[in-house]
Motif scaffolding. Structure first.
Motif, PDB file in Angstrom:
ATOM      1  N   ALA A 179      -6.329  -1.802   4.411  1.00 39.43           N
ATOM      2  CA  ALA A 179      -5.048  -2.491   4.300  1.00 39.43           C
ATOM      3  C   ALA A 179      -4.565  -3.073   5.621  1.00 39.43           C
ATOM      4  O   ALA A 179      -3.884  -4.105   5.632  1.00 39.43           O
ATOM      5  CB  ALA A 179      -3.992  -1.533   3.739  1.00 39.43           C
ATOM      6  N   ASP A 198       0.825  -1.214   0.000  1.00 41.14           N
ATOM      7  CA  ASP A 198       0.000   0.000   0.000  1.00 41.14           C
ATOM      8  C   ASP A 198       0.852   1.254   0.000  1.00 41.14           C
ATOM      9  O   ASP A 198       0.349   2.360   0.163  1.00 41.14           O
ATOM     10  CB  ASP A 198      -0.947   0.003   1.196  1.00 41.14           C
ATOM     11  CG  ASP A 198      -0.216   0.151   2.517  1.00 41.14           C
ATOM     12  OD1 ASP A 198       1.019  -0.061   2.546  1.00 41.14           O
ATOM     13  OD2 ASP A 198      -0.878   0.478   3.513  1.00 41.14           O
ATOM     14  N   VAL A 206      -6.561  -1.966  -0.052  1.00 41.70           N
ATOM     15  CA  VAL A 206      -6.219  -3.081  -0.940  1.00 41.70           C
ATOM     16  C   VAL A 206      -7.445  -3.395  -1.780  1.00 41.70           C
ATOM     17  O   VAL A 206      -8.568  -3.435  -1.265  1.00 41.70           O
ATOM     18  CB  VAL A 206      -5.789  -4.332  -0.137  1.00 41.70           C
ATOM     19  CG1 VAL A 206      -5.551  -5.507  -1.069  1.00 41.70           C
ATOM     20  CG2 VAL A 206      -4.537  -4.031   0.677  1.00 41.70           C
ATOM     21  N   ALA A 247      -2.949  -2.106  -4.550  1.00 42.27           N
ATOM     22  CA  ALA A 247      -3.029  -1.471  -3.238  1.00 42.27           C
ATOM     23  C   ALA A 247      -2.480  -0.060  -3.332  1.00 42.27           C
ATOM     24  O   ALA A 247      -1.564   0.218  -4.120  1.00 42.27           O
ATOM     25  CB  ALA A 247      -2.235  -2.275  -2.199  1.00 42.27           C
TER      26      ALA A 247
END
Length: 497
Positions: free
Chosen positions: A407, A334, A393, A388
């Motif tokens: 995430a 992420d 995500v 992500a």
């Protein structure tokens, strides 16, 4: 008393001749139109002469467009011979014959043109991210291949190449407002110069683009004007950038280079790295995020991942993720502190090839959450694409379902549906500027990253690479298109993680 000609027109013999004329013209049209797809199907039959026809077609020989015309003329001559010598009737037959010939030859020309659309220069098409309106199309000079574009330093960067077998290529910089080419530099590495459909976008950070240069060097390019900032001779190919460090991989080790100067900071041996010939320079699959690099490893049970500290190269952790058979990426970060990985069960597990999406802490490797088993496609393959960004995500499954998760916790934020194509290509996702772009074959859909609301959807040209990933940024969605010389010899084969 009835006129003799009228009696002749109403006679059964004369009616039969009319049907003969109509039938002949229909055969001419249908047969001519089928001449082109017949030649394409010929290679599947395995005979030498049909293979030669197929090779001629791929070489753009012009007979394909004229084949229907010749077929029509041949049937027409037989029709004229049957009709006799009456000039009036011959004239009417010739008129109909010309119309049929134009229609069938036009079909051949159109079909040939459609096929040829896969040849020629590679392009990048830009769409407005809010409306889907076409903005510009950039033709990439001296290139048949185009990588996934990258945004950086107010530029669009694309890696290009000429042929699938050649490692020579170019890094091209485009103006995101007009698509105009601003500069380019020569590069060398990977299939089609590193621009094959399954390749990575160019790497850029802090105004520096890192590319493999000819003669075994790694170059740092000034994104502003394409000038060289540094050049270092080091074995391997650039793999990722994190925390001011460029990770360069070989088949046995990694090296960390300073992004600003190119000086080598450290080396680390990773003999189990999962190397693949489809990756530029034959390197392993890696990610860079925050101050950590994630490296994929090959193990007896499938795959593992290891995390390296970007500053020192020290290994932080490693863990198994299981075997996952997929041509799309299996890992994403992420951008901060979470790694999302597609994780499969062992080959002998009671669930077979069941696949889940698992979230891990990027620095410790600790599992944070896991989804339920993801839905397979109709061939029981884990046809799932992931991405992500910004603490979220996203995954898109074979069922046409797009899901957003937190995430860190794995909590579901929203679910949306997208239109799937008729093929079996894995959905490919890209996230940026509060937009999620989903490409599944020729179908392109754009959603709001925060809410899942669909902005727009469109069907791409069928000649565009089905396995490339779109990019989004600067208010645009960019779709690269490579021509046939830069596509893999066997479509749909195994690809990278």
């Amino acid at each position: 008393m009835a006129h003799p000609d009228r009696q002749e027109q109403r006679s059964p013999a004369r009616c039969a001749e009319h049907w003969w004329l109509v039938g002949s013209l229909l055969v001419a049209c249908v047969g001519g139109c089928l001449a082109w797809p017949g030649s394409r199907f010929g290679a599947l039959l395995g005979t030498d002469w049909l293979d030669a026809v197929e090779q001629g077609f791929e070489g753009q020989m012009p007979w394909v467009a004229f084949g229907p015309l010749v077929f029509t003329l041949f049937v027409g001559l037989l029709t004229l011979r049957r009709r006799g010598r009456n000039p009036r009737r011959r004239g009417s037959v010739l008129g109909l014959l010309v119309v049929a010939a134009l229609l069938t030859s036009g079909t051949g020309c159109s079909a040939t043109s459609d096929s040829r659309s896969g040849d020629g220069p590679a392009t990048v098409a830009a769409f407005d991210v809010e409306t889907g309106r076409p903005v510009w199309v950039a033709e990439l000079e001296a290139a048949n291949g185009a990588s996934t574009p990258a945004f950086g330093a107010d530029l669009v960067l694309v890696q290009t190449g000429r042929s699938y077998e050649s490692p020579a290529g170019r890094l091209v910089a485009l103006d995101p407002r007009s698509g105009r080419q601003l500069w380019y530099v020569a590069t060398e590495g990977g299939t089609c110069g590193g621009a094959d459909a399954l390749g990575d976008p160019p790497m850029i950070a802090d105004g520096v683009v890192v590319v493999p240069a000819p003669d075994g060097y790694i170059q740092g390019i000034n994104a502003r004007d394409g000038s060289e900032r540094w050049r270092t001779r080091v074995a391997g190919a650039p793999a990722a950038i994190a925390d001011g460090v460029v990770l360069v991989g070989t088949q046995t080790a990694y090296a960390g280079l300073d992004l600003a100067t190119g000086a080598q900071r450290w080396t680390q041996s990773v003999p189990e790295a999962a190397w693949g010939d489809w990756r530029p320079g034959g390197r392993a699959f890696v990610l860079g995020a925050g101050s950590t690099f994630v490296v994929e490893l090959a193990t007896a049970g499938g795959f593992s991942v290891a995390a390296l500290d970007a500053g020192s190269g020290r290994e932080l952790w490693r863990d198994a993720v299981g075997s996952v058979d997929s041509t799309a990426r299996r890992y994403f970060t992420d951008g901060v502190d979470t790694l999302a990985a597609l994780q499969g069960g062992p080959m002998d597990s009671p669930h077979g090839q069941a696949t889940r999406l698992v979230g891990r802490d990027l620095r410790s490797g600790k599992p944070l959450w896991a989804t339920e088993d993801l839905p397979p496609n109709e061939d029981d393959l884990p046809q799932t694409g992931i991405a992500a960004d910004g603490g979220r995500v996203f995954y898109a499954s074979a069922s046409g379902r797009l899901v957003a998760l937190d995430a860190r916790s794995g909590a579901e934020r929203w679910t949306a549906s997208y239109r799937t194509g008729k093929d079996l290509f894995v959905p490919r996702l890209m996230v940026g500027e509060d937009a999620v772009v989903v490409r599944q074959g020729t179908q392109l859909s754009v959603f709001e990253a925060a809410t899942g609301a669909q902005r727009w959807s469109t069907r791409l040209d069928s000649s565009a690479d089905p396995e490339t990933t779109a990019a989004t940024g600067k208010g645009l969605v960019l779709v690269p298109r490579s021509s046939q010389p830069c596509m893999p010899p066997v479509a749909g084969g195994m690809g990278p993680a």
